[in-house]
Design an enzyme around this catalytic site. Sequence first.
Site, PDB file in Angstrom:
ATOM      1  N   LEU A  40       0.838  -1.208   0.000  1.00  0.00           N
ATOM      2  CA  LEU A  40       0.000   0.000   0.000  1.00  0.00           C
ATOM      3  C   LEU A  40       0.873   1.260   0.000  1.00  0.00           C
ATOM      4  CD1 LEU A  40      -2.908  -1.021   2.434  1.00  0.00           C
ATOM      5  CD2 LEU A  40      -2.754  -1.320  -0.040  1.00  0.00           C
ATOM      6  N   ALA A  55       5.420  -3.302  -7.918  1.00  0.00           N
ATOM      7  CA  ALA A  55       6.542  -2.565  -8.511  1.00  0.00           C
ATOM      8  C   ALA A  55       6.321  -1.078  -8.319  1.00  0.00           C
ATOM      9  CB  ALA A  55       6.647  -2.863 -10.014  1.00  0.00           C
ATOM     10  N   GLU A  56       7.406  -0.335  -8.446  1.00  0.00           N
ATOM     11  CA  GLU A  56       7.304   1.096  -8.717  1.00  0.00           C
ATOM     12  C   GLU A  56       7.090   1.177 -10.216  1.00  0.00           C
ATOM     13  OE1 GLU A  56       7.210   3.667  -6.759  1.00  0.00           O
ATOM     14  OE2 GLU A  56       7.663   2.647  -4.873  1.00  0.00           O
ATOM     15  N   THR A 104       6.989  -5.246 -18.739  1.00  0.00           N
ATOM     16  CA  THR A 104       6.556  -4.184 -19.647  1.00  0.00           C
ATOM     17  C   THR A 104       7.301  -4.248 -20.990  1.00  0.00           C
ATOM     18  OG1 THR A 104       6.755  -1.780 -19.960  1.00  0.00           O
ATOM     19  CG2 THR A 104       8.237  -2.754 -18.378  1.00  0.00           C
ATOM     20  N   ASP A 105       6.667  -3.707 -22.023  1.00  0.00           N
ATOM     21  CA  ASP A 105       7.352  -3.625 -23.326  1.00  0.00           C
ATOM     22  C   ASP A 105       8.488  -2.597 -23.294  1.00  0.00           C
ATOM     23  OD1 ASP A 105       5.837  -1.294 -23.207  1.00  0.00           O
ATOM     24  OD2 ASP A 105       4.945  -1.507 -25.202  1.00  0.00           O
ATOM     25  N   GLU A 106       8.530  -1.772 -22.247  1.00  0.00           N
ATOM     26  CA  GLU A 106       9.542  -0.700 -22.207  1.00  0.00           C
ATOM     27  C   GLU A 106      10.960  -1.255 -22.070  1.00  0.00           C
ATOM     28  OE1 GLU A 106       8.393   2.733 -19.880  1.00  0.00           O
ATOM     29  OE2 GLU A 106       6.266   2.275 -20.153  1.00  0.00           O
ATOM     30  N   TYR A 141      13.172   3.263 -14.775  1.00  0.00           N
ATOM     31  CA  TYR A 141      12.060   2.309 -14.621  1.00  0.00           C
ATOM     32  C   TYR A 141      12.260   1.094 -15.515  1.00  0.00           C
ATOM     33  CZ  TYR A 141       7.526   0.144 -15.630  1.00  0.00           C
ATOM     34  OH  TYR A 141       6.523  -0.768 -15.853  1.00  0.00           O
ATOM     35  N   LYS A 182      13.022  -2.900 -14.616  1.00  0.00           N
ATOM     36  CA  LYS A 182      12.161  -4.015 -15.034  1.00  0.00           C
ATOM     37  C   LYS A 182      12.964  -5.007 -15.887  1.00  0.00           C
ATOM     38  CE  LYS A 182       8.266  -4.528 -14.431  1.00  0.00           C
ATOM     39  NZ  LYS A 182       7.502  -5.154 -13.300  1.00  0.00           N
ATOM     40  N   LYS A 208      -0.413   8.881 -14.365  1.00  0.00           N
ATOM     41  CA  LYS A 208      -0.249   8.382 -15.727  1.00  0.00           C
ATOM     42  C   LYS A 208      -1.106   9.232 -16.662  1.00  0.00           C
ATOM     43  CE  LYS A 208       2.247   4.780 -14.273  1.00  0.00           C
ATOM     44  NZ  LYS A 208       1.703   3.964 -13.264  1.00  0.00           N
ATOM     45  N   TYR A 246       3.901  16.306 -23.111  1.00  0.00           N
ATOM     46  CA  TYR A 246       5.360  16.413 -23.175  1.00  0.00           C
ATOM     47  C   TYR A 246       5.827  16.605 -24.617  1.00  0.00           C
ATOM     48  CZ  TYR A 246       5.361  14.301 -18.422  1.00  0.00           C
ATOM     49  OH  TYR A 246       5.151  14.016 -17.102  1.00  0.00           O
ATOM     50  N   GLY A 275      14.993  11.646 -21.932  1.00  0.00           N
ATOM     51  CA  GLY A 275      15.134  10.299 -22.517  1.00  0.00           C
ATOM     52  C   GLY A 275      13.820   9.702 -22.982  1.00  0.00           C
TER      53      GLY A 275
HETATM   54  P1  NAD Z   1       0.724   0.483  -9.786  1.00  0.00           P
HETATM   55  O1  NAD Z   1       1.802   1.475  -9.478  1.00  0.00           O
HETATM   56  O2  NAD Z   1      -0.659   0.960 -10.014  1.00  0.00           O
HETATM   57  O3  NAD Z   1       0.658  -0.612  -8.611  1.00  0.00           O
HETATM   58  C1  NAD Z   1       1.796  -1.137  -8.014  1.00  0.00           C
HETATM   59  C2  NAD Z   1       1.363  -1.829  -6.725  1.00  0.00           C
HETATM   60  O4  NAD Z   1       2.537  -2.392  -6.113  1.00  0.00           O
HETATM   61  C3  NAD Z   1       0.749  -0.867  -5.702  1.00  0.00           C
HETATM   62  O5  NAD Z   1      -0.419  -1.431  -5.169  1.00  0.00           O
HETATM   63  C4  NAD Z   1       1.828  -0.737  -4.639  1.00  0.00           C
HETATM   64  O6  NAD Z   1       1.307  -0.505  -3.343  1.00  0.00           O
HETATM   65  C5  NAD Z   1       2.524  -2.088  -4.736  1.00  0.00           C
HETATM   66  N1  NAD Z   1       3.916  -2.036  -4.255  1.00  0.00           N
HETATM   67  C6  NAD Z   1       4.857  -1.119  -4.596  1.00  0.00           C
HETATM   68  N2  NAD Z   1       5.988  -1.368  -3.925  1.00  0.00           N
HETATM   69  C7  NAD Z   1       5.764  -2.463  -3.168  1.00  0.00           C
HETATM   70  C8  NAD Z   1       6.568  -3.217  -2.265  1.00  0.00           C
HETATM   71  N3  NAD Z   1       7.821  -2.849  -1.985  1.00  0.00           N
HETATM   72  N4  NAD Z   1       6.029  -4.299  -1.665  1.00  0.00           N
HETATM   73  C9  NAD Z   1       4.747  -4.671  -1.925  1.00  0.00           C
HETATM   74  N5  NAD Z   1       3.937  -3.980  -2.742  1.00  0.00           N
HETATM   75  C10 NAD Z   1       4.446  -2.891  -3.368  1.00  0.00           C
HETATM   76  O7  NAD Z   1       1.285  -0.335 -11.030  1.00  0.00           O
HETATM   77  P2  NAD Z   1       0.503  -0.973 -12.272  1.00  0.00           P
HETATM   78  O8  NAD Z   1       0.388   0.046 -13.335  1.00  0.00           O
HETATM   79  O9  NAD Z   1      -0.699  -1.681 -11.799  1.00  0.00           O
HETATM   80  O10 NAD Z   1       1.594  -2.040 -12.758  1.00  0.00           O
HETATM   81  C11 NAD Z   1       1.634  -3.341 -12.180  1.00  0.00           C
HETATM   82  C12 NAD Z   1       2.758  -4.130 -12.832  1.00  0.00           C
HETATM   83  O11 NAD Z   1       2.544  -4.217 -14.229  1.00  0.00           O
HETATM   84  C13 NAD Z   1       4.124  -3.506 -12.648  1.00  0.00           C
HETATM   85  O12 NAD Z   1       5.057  -4.542 -12.413  1.00  0.00           O
HETATM   86  C14 NAD Z   1       4.398  -2.809 -13.976  1.00  0.00           C
HETATM   87  O13 NAD Z   1       5.780  -2.765 -14.237  1.00  0.00           O
HETATM   88  C15 NAD Z   1       3.679  -3.737 -14.930  1.00  0.00           C
HETATM   89  N6  NAD Z   1       3.173  -3.102 -16.152  1.00  0.00           N
HETATM   90  C16 NAD Z   1       2.438  -1.965 -16.094  1.00  0.00           C
HETATM   91  C17 NAD Z   1       1.944  -1.400 -17.263  1.00  0.00           C
HETATM   92  C18 NAD Z   1       1.087  -0.149 -17.239  1.00  0.00           C
HETATM   93  O14 NAD Z   1       0.793   0.396 -18.287  1.00  0.00           O
HETATM   94  N7  NAD Z   1       0.643   0.320 -16.089  1.00  0.00           N
HETATM   95  C19 NAD Z   1       2.213  -1.998 -18.505  1.00  0.00           C
HETATM   96  C20 NAD Z   1       2.983  -3.187 -18.526  1.00  0.00           C
HETATM   97  C21 NAD Z   1       3.446  -3.728 -17.348  1.00  0.00           C
HETATM   98  P1  TYD Z   2       2.687   7.405 -19.047  1.00  0.00           P
HETATM   99  O1  TYD Z   2       1.229   7.299 -18.824  1.00  0.00           O
HETATM  100  O2  TYD Z   2       3.536   8.005 -17.981  1.00  0.00           O
HETATM  101  O3  TYD Z   2       3.220   5.966 -19.471  1.00  0.00           O
HETATM  102  P2  TYD Z   2       4.686   5.519 -20.047  1.00  0.00           P
HETATM  103  O4  TYD Z   2       5.670   6.576 -19.760  1.00  0.00           O
HETATM  104  O5  TYD Z   2       4.954   4.283 -19.232  1.00  0.00           O
HETATM  105  O6  TYD Z   2       4.491   5.263 -21.492  1.00  0.00           O
HETATM  106  O7  TYD Z   2       2.919   8.278 -20.351  1.00  0.00           O
HETATM  107  C1  TYD Z   2       2.338   7.913 -21.597  1.00  0.00           C
HETATM  108  C2  TYD Z   2       2.851   8.876 -22.634  1.00  0.00           C
HETATM  109  O8  TYD Z   2       2.336  10.187 -22.341  1.00  0.00           O
HETATM  110  C3  TYD Z   2       4.364   9.028 -22.634  1.00  0.00           C
HETATM  111  O9  TYD Z   2       4.801   9.213 -23.972  1.00  0.00           O
HETATM  112  C4  TYD Z   2       4.611  10.283 -21.817  1.00  0.00           C
HETATM  113  C5  TYD Z   2       3.388  11.135 -22.119  1.00  0.00           C
HETATM  114  N1  TYD Z   2       2.928  12.026 -21.020  1.00  0.00           N
HETATM  115  C6  TYD Z   2       2.624  13.357 -21.303  1.00  0.00           C
HETATM  116  O10 TYD Z   2       2.742  13.827 -22.452  1.00  0.00           O
HETATM  117  N2  TYD Z   2       2.184  14.145 -20.275  1.00  0.00           N
HETATM  118  C7  TYD Z   2       2.040  13.686 -18.996  1.00  0.00           C
HETATM  119  O11 TYD Z   2       1.655  14.487 -18.096  1.00  0.00           O
HETATM  120  C8  TYD Z   2       2.339  12.318 -18.735  1.00  0.00           C
HETATM  121  C9  TYD Z   2       2.195  11.735 -17.356  1.00  0.00           C
HETATM  122  C10 TYD Z   2       2.773  11.511 -19.785  1.00  0.00           C
END
Ligand code: NAD
Ligand code: TYD
Length: 351
Positions: free
Chosen positions: A37, A85-86, A132-134, A157, A161, A196, A214, A290
Site C-alpha cells: 500500500l 513494482a514502482e 513491460t514492453d519498455e 524504470y 524491469k 499516468k 510532453y 530520454g
Molecule cells: P501500480 O503502481 O498501479 O501498482 C503497483 C502496486 O505495487 C501498488 O499497489 C503498490 O502498493 C505495490 N507495491 C509497490 N511497492 C511495493 C513493495 N515494496 N512491496 C509490496 N507492494 C508494493 O502499477 P501498475 O500500473 O498496476 O503495474 C503493475 C505491474 O505491471 C508492474 O510490475 C508494472 O511494471 C507492470 N506493467 C504496467 C503497465 C502499465 O501500463 N501500467 C504496462 C505493462 C506492465
Molecule cells: P505514461 O502514462 O507516464 O506511461 P509511459 O511513460 O509508461 O508510457 O505516459 C504515456 C505517454 O504520455 C508518454 O509518452 C509520456 C506522455 N505524457 C505526457 O505527455 N504528459 C504527462 O503528463 C504524462 C504523465 C505523460
Amino acid sequence: MKKTILITGGAGFIGSHVVRLFVNKYPDYTILNLDLLTYAGNLENLGDIDTRPNYRFVRADIRDTDQLSKIFSENEIDGIIHLAAESHVDRSITDPLAFINTNILGTVNLLNVARDSWKDKMNGKRFYHISTDEVYGSLGKEGFFYETTAYDPRSPYSASKASSDHLVMAYYHTYGLPVVISNCSNNYGPNQFPEKLIPLAINNIKNSKPIPVYGKGENIRDWMFVLDHARTIDLIFHKGRTGETYNIGGHNELKNIDLIHKLCEVMDNRLNRVRGTSAKLITFVKDRAGHDLRYAIDSSKLQNELGWMPSLQFEEGIEKTVDWYLSNQEWMDHVLSGDYEKYYHNQYHKR
Ligand code: NAD
Ligand code: TYD
C-alpha cells in the site's frame, strides 16, 4: 482444483483487476493479495470483493525477506503472479533508487523465497512475472518488438524491469524455478493512478486545468484496456509455457496528441461542453528526459500458441474509462488527498 495464488501488487491498478478476475472466476482458489500500500496501492479498488471467502489481503513489503518468508511458511503457495513494482517513469527519473530497491531487489527476494520453499516440489508451481514492453527500448517509425528483440531499456524504470526480467530467467535456468514472463504495452482503464497520462488528463479536463503534453505529443504508445490485460494474464498463468516470454500488445498505436484530442472529444460530449472546449486546455510542456519515441508490440506468439486475440478497441475502452472516472469522483478525491498535490507541483510547476 484447490490452489493458493499469491498476487503481489494486488491493490494497484492492474493488480486489482487481476485479483478481482481470479476471485470471481476461481472460487476454488484462495487469492492472497500481498501489497505494501504505497501511494499507488489502494484497497478501495477491491471494495466489491474484499469480504469474499476466497480472498485475503496481507500488507507486506517485497523488500523485506523476513515478511516474505513468514507468508510462505504460513501458506502453501502454488503460484505467484508478481505485479508489485514502482511503475511510473517520471518518478524513476526523480528517484531511481526506489525502483532498484523494489523492482530489482524486491523481485530477487521473492524469487529466493519461492525457490527455497518450493525446492522439493517445483512440479505444478508457477512464478509469473509481469513486465513491460519498455524493456525493449524505443522504436523508430517502423517495426515492432518481438520476444527475441534485444533488451535496450532507456529509463531507470525500464532498466529496473529489464533487470528483474533477466533475474527471473536466471532463476529458471539456474535453479529450475518454473517461471513465465509477459511484457505488455501501456494499460489504461478504471483505477489507474492519476500520475499516468490518461487519468491525469481526464482529471485535469474535468477541472478545466491545463493538460500537460510532453514535447510535441509525437510519441507513440500502444494502448491496452486493463481488463484485456487481466484476461491475458489469466490465460498465460494457466496455459503459458514454462521458461517462455510472451509479448502482449493492444493493437492500438496512437500518438499522444491524437489520444488527447480523442479524449477531449469524449469529455466534451460527457460534460455537455461545446465541442473543442477541452482541447483548448492542451498545453505543450518540456519533454521528458530520454523520452522513448515509440512502443509497438508484435503479439503473434501469444496468438499462435495460446489462441489469444485483443478484444476491446480504443474508442470503446476510452469511453468506458471516462465514464468510470466521472462516476467515481469519491475514489479520485481520496487518491488526490494524499501526497498528490506535492507530486504534481514538483512534476509540472517546475518544468
Ligand atoms: P501500480 O503502481 O498501479 O501498482 C503497483 C502496486 O505495487 C501498488 O499497489 C503498490 O502498493 C505495490 N507495491 C509497490 N511497492 C511495493 C513493495 N515494496 N512491496 C509490496 N507492494 C508494493 O502499477 P501498475 O500500473 O498496476 O503495474 C503493475 C505491474 O505491471 C508492474 O510490475 C508494472 O511494471 C507492470 N506493467 C504496467 C503497465 C502499465 O501500463 N501500467 C504496462 C505493462 C506492465
Ligand atoms: P505514461 O502514462 O507516464 O506511461 P509511459 O511513460 O509508461 O508510457 O505516459 C504515456 C505517454 O504520455 C508518454 O509518452 C509520456 C506522455 N505524457 C505526457 O505527455 N504528459 C504527462 O503528463 C504524462 C504523465 C505523460
